[in-house]
Design a protein around this motif. Structure first.
Motif, PDB file in Angstrom:
ATOM      1  N   SER A  33       0.819  -1.202   0.000  1.00 36.80           N
ATOM      2  CA  SER A  33       0.000   0.000   0.000  1.00 36.80           C
ATOM      3  C   SER A  33       0.854   1.253   0.000  1.00 36.80           C
ATOM      4  O   SER A  33       1.925   1.306   0.619  1.00 36.80           O
ATOM      5  CB  SER A  33      -0.906   0.021   1.236  1.00 36.80           C
ATOM      6  OG  SER A  33      -1.598   1.254   1.325  1.00 36.80           O
ATOM      7  N   ALA A  34       0.369   2.283  -0.696  1.00 34.53           N
ATOM      8  CA  ALA A  34       0.971   3.598  -0.571  1.00 34.53           C
ATOM      9  C   ALA A  34       0.647   4.155   0.815  1.00 34.53           C
ATOM     10  O   ALA A  34      -0.375   3.827   1.411  1.00 34.53           O
ATOM     11  CB  ALA A  34       0.447   4.525  -1.666  1.00 34.53           C
ATOM     12  N   TYR A  35       1.535   4.999   1.330  1.00 35.01           N
ATOM     13  CA  TYR A  35       1.329   5.645   2.622  1.00 35.01           C
ATOM     14  C   TYR A  35       0.669   7.008   2.401  1.00 35.01           C
ATOM     15  O   TYR A  35       1.098   7.776   1.540  1.00 35.01           O
ATOM     16  CB  TYR A  35       2.656   5.866   3.353  1.00 35.01           C
ATOM     17  CG  TYR A  35       3.430   4.611   3.669  1.00 35.01           C
ATOM     18  CD1 TYR A  35       3.236   3.937   4.870  1.00 35.01           C
ATOM     19  CD2 TYR A  35       4.372   4.108   2.778  1.00 35.01           C
ATOM     20  CE1 TYR A  35       3.956   2.793   5.178  1.00 35.01           C
ATOM     21  CE2 TYR A  35       5.095   2.964   3.070  1.00 35.01           C
ATOM     22  CZ  TYR A  35       4.887   2.313   4.267  1.00 35.01           C
ATOM     23  OH  TYR A  35       5.601   1.177   4.561  1.00 35.01           O
ATOM     24  N   THR A  36      -0.346   7.327   3.186  1.00 34.58           N
ATOM     25  CA  THR A  36      -0.984   8.639   3.127  1.00 34.58           C
ATOM     26  C   THR A  36      -0.835   9.308   4.486  1.00 34.58           C
ATOM     27  O   THR A  36      -1.258   8.742   5.493  1.00 34.58           O
ATOM     28  CB  THR A  36      -2.479   8.514   2.788  1.00 34.58           C
ATOM     29  OG1 THR A  36      -2.639   7.710   1.623  1.00 34.58           O
ATOM     30  CG2 THR A  36      -3.083   9.872   2.530  1.00 34.58           C
ATOM     31  N   THR A  37      -0.246  10.506   4.514  1.00 33.84           N
ATOM     32  CA  THR A  37       0.034  11.186   5.770  1.00 33.84           C
ATOM     33  C   THR A  37      -0.373  12.647   5.690  1.00 33.84           C
ATOM     34  O   THR A  37       0.040  13.359   4.771  1.00 33.84           O
ATOM     35  CB  THR A  37       1.537  11.099   6.119  1.00 33.84           C
ATOM     36  OG1 THR A  37       1.965   9.743   6.108  1.00 33.84           O
ATOM     37  CG2 THR A  37       1.808  11.700   7.494  1.00 33.84           C
ATOM     38  N   LEU A  38      -1.179  13.090   6.645  1.00 38.54           N
ATOM     39  CA  LEU A  38      -1.477  14.509   6.783  1.00 38.54           C
ATOM     40  C   LEU A  38      -0.336  15.184   7.529  1.00 38.54           C
ATOM     41  O   LEU A  38       0.142  14.666   8.546  1.00 38.54           O
ATOM     42  CB  LEU A  38      -2.774  14.703   7.571  1.00 38.54           C
ATOM     43  CG  LEU A  38      -3.058  16.158   7.993  1.00 38.54           C
ATOM     44  CD1 LEU A  38      -3.492  16.990   6.803  1.00 38.54           C
ATOM     45  CD2 LEU A  38      -4.093  16.207   9.106  1.00 38.54           C
ATOM     46  N   VAL A  39       0.096  16.333   7.044  1.00 40.45           N
ATOM     47  CA  VAL A  39       1.095  17.149   7.744  1.00 40.45           C
ATOM     48  C   VAL A  39       0.522  18.562   7.868  1.00 40.45           C
ATOM     49  O   VAL A  39       0.127  19.171   6.885  1.00 40.45           O
ATOM     50  CB  VAL A  39       2.454  17.151   7.009  1.00 40.45           C
ATOM     51  CG1 VAL A  39       3.134  15.812   7.155  1.00 40.45           C
ATOM     52  CG2 VAL A  39       2.291  17.485   5.522  1.00 40.45           C
ATOM     53  N   HIS A  40       0.478  19.058   9.100  1.00 39.84           N
ATOM     54  CA  HIS A  40      -0.102  20.388   9.341  1.00 39.84           C
ATOM     55  C   HIS A  40       0.661  21.046  10.481  1.00 39.84           C
ATOM     56  O   HIS A  40       1.012  20.405  11.473  1.00 39.84           O
ATOM     57  CB  HIS A  40      -1.587  20.270   9.714  1.00 39.84           C
ATOM     58  CG  HIS A  40      -2.179  21.569  10.181  1.00 39.84           C
ATOM     59  ND1 HIS A  40      -2.588  22.548   9.306  1.00 39.84           N
ATOM     60  CD2 HIS A  40      -2.399  22.057  11.437  1.00 39.84           C
ATOM     61  CE1 HIS A  40      -3.056  23.587   9.995  1.00 39.84           C
ATOM     62  NE2 HIS A  40      -2.952  23.306  11.290  1.00 39.84           N
ATOM     63  N   GLY A  41       0.925  22.334  10.345  1.00 37.42           N
ATOM     64  CA  GLY A  41       1.548  23.070  11.428  1.00 37.42           C
ATOM     65  C   GLY A  41       2.551  24.074  10.920  1.00 37.42           C
ATOM     66  O   GLY A  41       2.744  24.264   9.713  1.00 37.42           O
TER      67      GLY A  41
END
Length: 417
Positions: free
Chosen positions: A157-165
């Motif tokens: 699977s591809a990795y999905t990551t939210l990045v915020h800040g």
């Protein structure tokens, strides 16, 4: 005839020799064409796509997903896939510093945290992000389907990551020993990335605005550079290109298999399939390599048991789940099963695959799999109508077919007309 889903993933291309253009800014393109991307950039060099349309992510869906993910708490208040830090210090109990429904958007979330933290910088990351919101997962899967069509759907699977800040934490996006190619889609703020190619020397900086999609291959090492005074929001999609972990794939197949399944007596000691062909579930050893006799016997037994009985069904389920997940799993859980009346009419919004294993008929859509007692001919007939896009009146269906339709509606593969 039923479909036989198989995924293929071509070997990773070696990086192309560096060109003068690669030592400065990468190409900036106004249109994403997956064929051109595969020929010029995939596994080769970074590229920035400006104002991508259609977008792989929508801001409101990403925020809804962040709220849903943040409220799947772990034993210490933070989900195991979440990271939250204040001033660079990870927080094991962030209280209400995670996104809340009352924030309404990432802008509202940021304004609240600025007040609560008195302006101290913070960062939020959420991994396995696509597993918490079906519309987001479907949009992401459809967007990257064009890439898989040209380059092959990834086995892992591809990795999905939210990045915020206001800054980013180091992200453990892959298992040790793996290297990933990454797409970064910017939703809010501005993202500045400084690249240094591990095998080429030198560095350069790229700035991406909201709506931009930035790609870099696995042999580039980016560092996010913060902007003072504001937060940026983006979603990373990372695809394993080096160091595929067979152990994780075997774990997905075997982690909850009972001893009775693996030690089931072989109904066909010849190891031949129903039509007489030899069925091999694992690749042969490399030329010249020999396994110790006990392992060779275990491997032979696994091949035989895997070709018949419970393990055969398990392999078929994993194959269907993998193919219909479109490269992004785990998938969001199914919805509750609905009820249908004789006047209802449905139409498929997703392609449905099916297979027969160990005497059972399995069907799959949206990364979900279920079994049906429908005879193969009836199952094929129903799915032929659905996969053609034609409406299907419920009144024409027998009880078992209605159960099939109810399951597919829970998978979110159908719509009512």
């Amino acid at each position: 005839m039923r479909e036989d889903p198989r995924a293929s993933e071509p070997a990773r291309r070696p990086p192309a020799p560096a060109t003068p253009a690669e030592q400065g800014q990468p190409d900036r393109l106004g249109r994403l064409d997956w064929r051109v991307f595969g020929e010029r950039y995939w596994d080769r060099r970074p590229v920035l796509f400006k104002s991508v349309a259609p977008a792989p992510f929508e801001a409101h869906e990403v925020f809804e997903t962040a709220v849903a993910a943040a409220h799947r708490g772990g034993p210490f208040g933070v989900p195991p896939y979440a990271g939250f830090a204040v001033g660079g210090e990870p927080q094991t109990d962030p209280g209400d510093f995670l996104p809340q429904p009352r924030d309404g958007s990432f802008a509202g979330y940021h304004q609240r945290l600025v007040r609560q933290l008195c302006g101290e910088p913070y960062s939020l990351s959420l991994q396995a992000f696509h597993a918490f919101h079906h519309p987001l997962w479907a949009r992401e899967r459809d967007f990257f389907a064009g890439l898989w069509a040209h380059e092959g759907q990834p086995v892992q699977s591809a990795y999905t990551t939210l990045v915020h800040g206001a800054y980013e934490q180091p992200l453990a996006e892959a298992l040790p020993g793996q290297r990933v190619a990454t797409f970064l889609f910017v939703l809010g703020g501005r993202q500045r990335m400084r690249f240094g190619a591990a095998d080429r020397g030198g560095s350069f900086t790229v700035e991406a605005d909201p709506g931009d999609l930035l790609y870099w291959p696995s042999h580039f090492s980016p560092v996010a550079e913060p902007y003072a005074g504001w937060a940026s929001t983006g979603v990373r999609v990372s695809v394993v290109r080096e160091g595929r972990q067979a152990a994780s794939e075997l774990y997905g197949l075997l982690h909850d298999v009972t001893p009775e399944t693996l030690l089931a007596p072989d109904p066909d000691p010849t190891g031949a399939g129903p039509s007489g062909e030899e069925v091999l579930l694992v690749p042969d050893a490399e030329a010249g390599a020999e396994l110790p006799a006990p392992l060779e016997r275990a491997l032979a037994h696994f091949r035989a048991v895997g070709a018949h009985g419970p393990l055969e069904e398990r392999v078929a389920r994993q194959s269907l789940r993998h193919w219909t997940a479109g490269g992004f799993w785990p998938v969001p859980p199914p919805a509750p099963r609905g009820r249908f009346g004789d006047d209802d009419v449905v139409r498929a919004t997703e392609r449905v695959l099916w297979s027969e294993a160990a005497g059972r008929r399995l069907f799959s859509a949206c990364g979900q799999v279920a079994a049906t007692e429908l005879p193969a001919a009836d199952l094929a007939a129903v799915l032929r109508v659905l996969n053609s896009g034609r409406p299907l009146p419920i009144r024409e269906l027998a009880p078992l077919a209605r159960e099939l339709v109810a399951e597919l509606m829970a998978f979110r593969a159908l719509e009512r007309l």
